[in-house]
Design an enzyme around this catalytic site. Structure first.
Site, PDB file in Angstrom:
ATOM      1  N   ASN A  49       2.761 -13.167  -4.287  1.00 26.88           N
ATOM      2  CA  ASN A  49       1.413 -13.061  -4.835  1.00 26.88           C
ATOM      3  C   ASN A  49       0.458 -13.840  -3.935  1.00 26.88           C
ATOM      4  OD1 ASN A  49       2.465 -11.813  -7.258  1.00 26.88           O
ATOM      5  ND2 ASN A  49       3.076 -13.848  -7.916  1.00 26.88           N
ATOM      6  N   ARG A  59      -6.513 -23.759 -11.248  1.00 25.02           N
ATOM      7  CA  ARG A  59      -5.610 -22.793 -11.873  1.00 25.02           C
ATOM      8  C   ARG A  59      -4.383 -23.547 -12.366  1.00 25.02           C
ATOM      9  NH1 ARG A  59      -7.058 -17.400 -10.444  1.00 25.02           N
ATOM     10  NH2 ARG A  59      -8.500 -17.307  -8.706  1.00 25.02           N
ATOM     11  N   HIS A  62       0.561 -23.548 -15.329  1.00 26.70           N
ATOM     12  CA  HIS A  62       1.217 -22.321 -15.768  1.00 26.70           C
ATOM     13  C   HIS A  62       2.727 -22.383 -15.575  1.00 26.70           C
ATOM     14  CE1 HIS A  62      -2.791 -20.376 -14.319  1.00 26.70           C
ATOM     15  NE2 HIS A  62      -2.926 -20.900 -15.522  1.00 26.70           N
ATOM     16  N   HIS A 119       2.933 -25.489 -13.132  1.00 30.51           N
ATOM     17  CA  HIS A 119       2.376 -25.471 -11.785  1.00 30.51           C
ATOM     18  C   HIS A 119       0.890 -25.161 -11.849  1.00 30.51           C
ATOM     19  CE1 HIS A 119       1.207 -23.350  -8.035  1.00 30.51           C
ATOM     20  NE2 HIS A 119       1.723 -24.453  -7.540  1.00 30.51           N
ATOM     21  N   TYR A 132       2.106 -17.359  -3.256  1.00 32.06           N
ATOM     22  CA  TYR A 132       3.212 -17.710  -4.150  1.00 32.06           C
ATOM     23  C   TYR A 132       4.365 -16.754  -3.864  1.00 32.06           C
ATOM     24  CZ  TYR A 132      -0.735 -18.704  -7.472  1.00 32.06           C
ATOM     25  OH  TYR A 132      -1.880 -19.104  -8.088  1.00 32.06           O
TER      26      TYR A 132
END
Length: 181
Positions: A49, A59, A62, A119, A132
């Site tokens: 990703n 961000r 998660h 993360h 990622y």
């Protein structure tokens, strides 16, 4: 490549060996065989990703839960981010601890974030392109997370509060003390 331990169990920094000359540079970004040999961890990735974000975007935190849990190998291809990993594995000696590292296009460092970790990252440059590699496929039903500004974790995201830009989802993640990530 060199593997460096972090204070978190099973979480590693990967530093590539860079070959430079007057034409530019070359480096091996990842080698599954070397990674497994040096860490004893599974290094088989099935999904890549890429995200692009502007300064102040945060961000996280998660994770994917259960059978859909994901280990991630992350890097910054353009710009600079503060990358954060939080050990959410209740049976781990580093449960509830976090680690951060600056990942930049210049330093070419990568962070291996094992399954069971939260993360996230904050963008410290004007823009950043973030990569990622995941060892399991994304599954929306398996999403989990911890609130980015959880008081128990007390993460320093290296951004002024007024500059932080969050998604609606990241504004309402669970607090760490609930332990229901």
């Amino acid at each position: 490549m060199k593997i460096k331990s972090t204070p978190l169990k099973d979480c590693y920094i990967i530093e590539p060996t860079i070959f430079e000359d007057d034409r530019g540079y070359f480096y091996e970004k990842f080698n599954e065989q070397k990674f497994e040999e040096l860490t004893g961890m599974n290094g088989h990735f099935v999904q890549d990703n890429i995200s692009k974000s502007s300064y102040g975007v945060l961000r996280g935190l998660h994770l994917q839960k259960g059978d859909k849990a994901q280990a991630k190998l992350v890097s910054c291809l353009e710009g600079k981010v503060l990358d954060v990993a939080v050990d959410l594995r209740e049976d781990s000696p580093t449960f509830g601890k976090w680690f951060s590292v600056e990942l930049t296009a210049e330093n070419k460092l990568q962070l291996y974030v094992p399954r069971g970790f939260g993360h996230g990252f904050s963008v410290l440059s004007e823009t950043a392109v973030f990569s990622y590699k995941c060892d399991n496929y994304y599954d929306k039903a398996s999403e989990g997370g911890v609130l980015w500004n959880d008081a128990d974790l007390n993460i320093d995201w290296q951004l002024p509060l007024d500059d932080i830009i969050l998604s609606e989802k990241d504004k309402v993640q669970l607090v760490f003390s609930l332990k229901n990530f």
